[in-house]
Design an enzyme around this catalytic site. Sequence first.
Site, PDB file in Angstrom:
ATOM      1  N   ASP A  13       0.853  -1.184   0.000  1.00 37.95           N
ATOM      2  CA  ASP A  13       0.000   0.000   0.000  1.00 37.95           C
ATOM      3  C   ASP A  13       0.891   1.237   0.000  1.00 37.95           C
ATOM      4  OD1 ASP A  13      -1.639   2.149   0.742  1.00 37.95           O
ATOM      5  OD2 ASP A  13      -2.708   1.009   2.278  1.00 37.95           O
ATOM      6  N   ASN A  27      -7.000  12.397  -9.930  1.00 36.09           N
ATOM      7  CA  ASN A  27      -7.872  12.779 -11.036  1.00 36.09           C
ATOM      8  C   ASN A  27      -7.671  14.272 -11.269  1.00 36.09           C
ATOM      9  OD1 ASN A  27      -9.886  14.336  -9.537  1.00 36.09           O
ATOM     10  ND2 ASN A  27     -10.585  12.380  -8.724  1.00 36.09           N
ATOM     11  N   GLY A  35      -9.565   4.671  -5.675  1.00 33.03           N
ATOM     12  CA  GLY A  35      -8.265   4.031  -5.833  1.00 33.03           C
ATOM     13  C   GLY A  35      -7.171   4.676  -5.010  1.00 33.03           C
ATOM     14  N   ASP A  37      -5.843   7.594  -5.330  1.00 35.61           N
ATOM     15  CA  ASP A  37      -6.178   8.983  -5.013  1.00 35.61           C
ATOM     16  C   ASP A  37      -6.991   9.072  -3.721  1.00 35.61           C
ATOM     17  OD1 ASP A  37      -6.273  11.751  -5.444  1.00 35.61           O
ATOM     18  OD2 ASP A  37      -7.978  11.623  -6.803  1.00 35.61           O
ATOM     19  N   THR A 126      -3.065   2.001 -14.389  1.00 39.52           N
ATOM     20  CA  THR A 126      -3.318   0.568 -14.606  1.00 39.52           C
ATOM     21  C   THR A 126      -4.521   0.035 -13.837  1.00 39.52           C
ATOM     22  OG1 THR A 126      -1.809  -0.136 -12.853  1.00 39.52           O
ATOM     23  CG2 THR A 126      -0.875   0.129 -15.083  1.00 39.52           C
ATOM     24  N   GLY A 127      -5.153   0.878 -13.053  1.00 36.61           N
ATOM     25  CA  GLY A 127      -6.354   0.456 -12.321  1.00 36.61           C
ATOM     26  C   GLY A 127      -7.596   0.789 -13.111  1.00 36.61           C
TER      27      GLY A 127
END
Length: 174
Positions: A13, A27, A35, A37, A126-127
Amino acid sequence: MTTQPHIVLVRGDITEQHADALVNAANSSLLGGGGVDGAIHRRGGPEILAACRDLRASHHGKGLATGQAVATTAGRLHAEHVIHTVGPVWSREEDRSALLASCYRESLRVASELGARTVAFPAISTGVYGWPLDDGARIAVRTVREAALPPVAEVRLVLFDQEAYARFDEALNG
């Protein structure tokens, strides 16, 4: 000629990392989200959101453009700074690789300007933004190798699960 940083892969993490700077896959609003962010904003506390609101009120009124990077306090995280960068959404129709590379390059530039020696990155885009892991790993490793500037000496690529770790390991050591 610049010296390449030591690149370390970490499974875990990013909000638990101790580093001079943590990179947030933000974002464009800079006001938190899901995610990475959301996790950084939650764990870092209200100081990060306040600093992001200040950025929106001054230089980034319309938000942060994709591929750009900007720093704030790290709040309650184990870091001095959070570097926010907006990754591109993956597209089959349009090659956005240069924008993804720009996220890493611009974050490293900001880290260098801040005097950071250690920088921790997530696997940007990538998420939920859908970037294929193999390609995202290749772009990340290549860009970090090419773009790191002194005093950055260590770059940690912090990967949330085993699949991401394996793809980044292949890109780094394969």
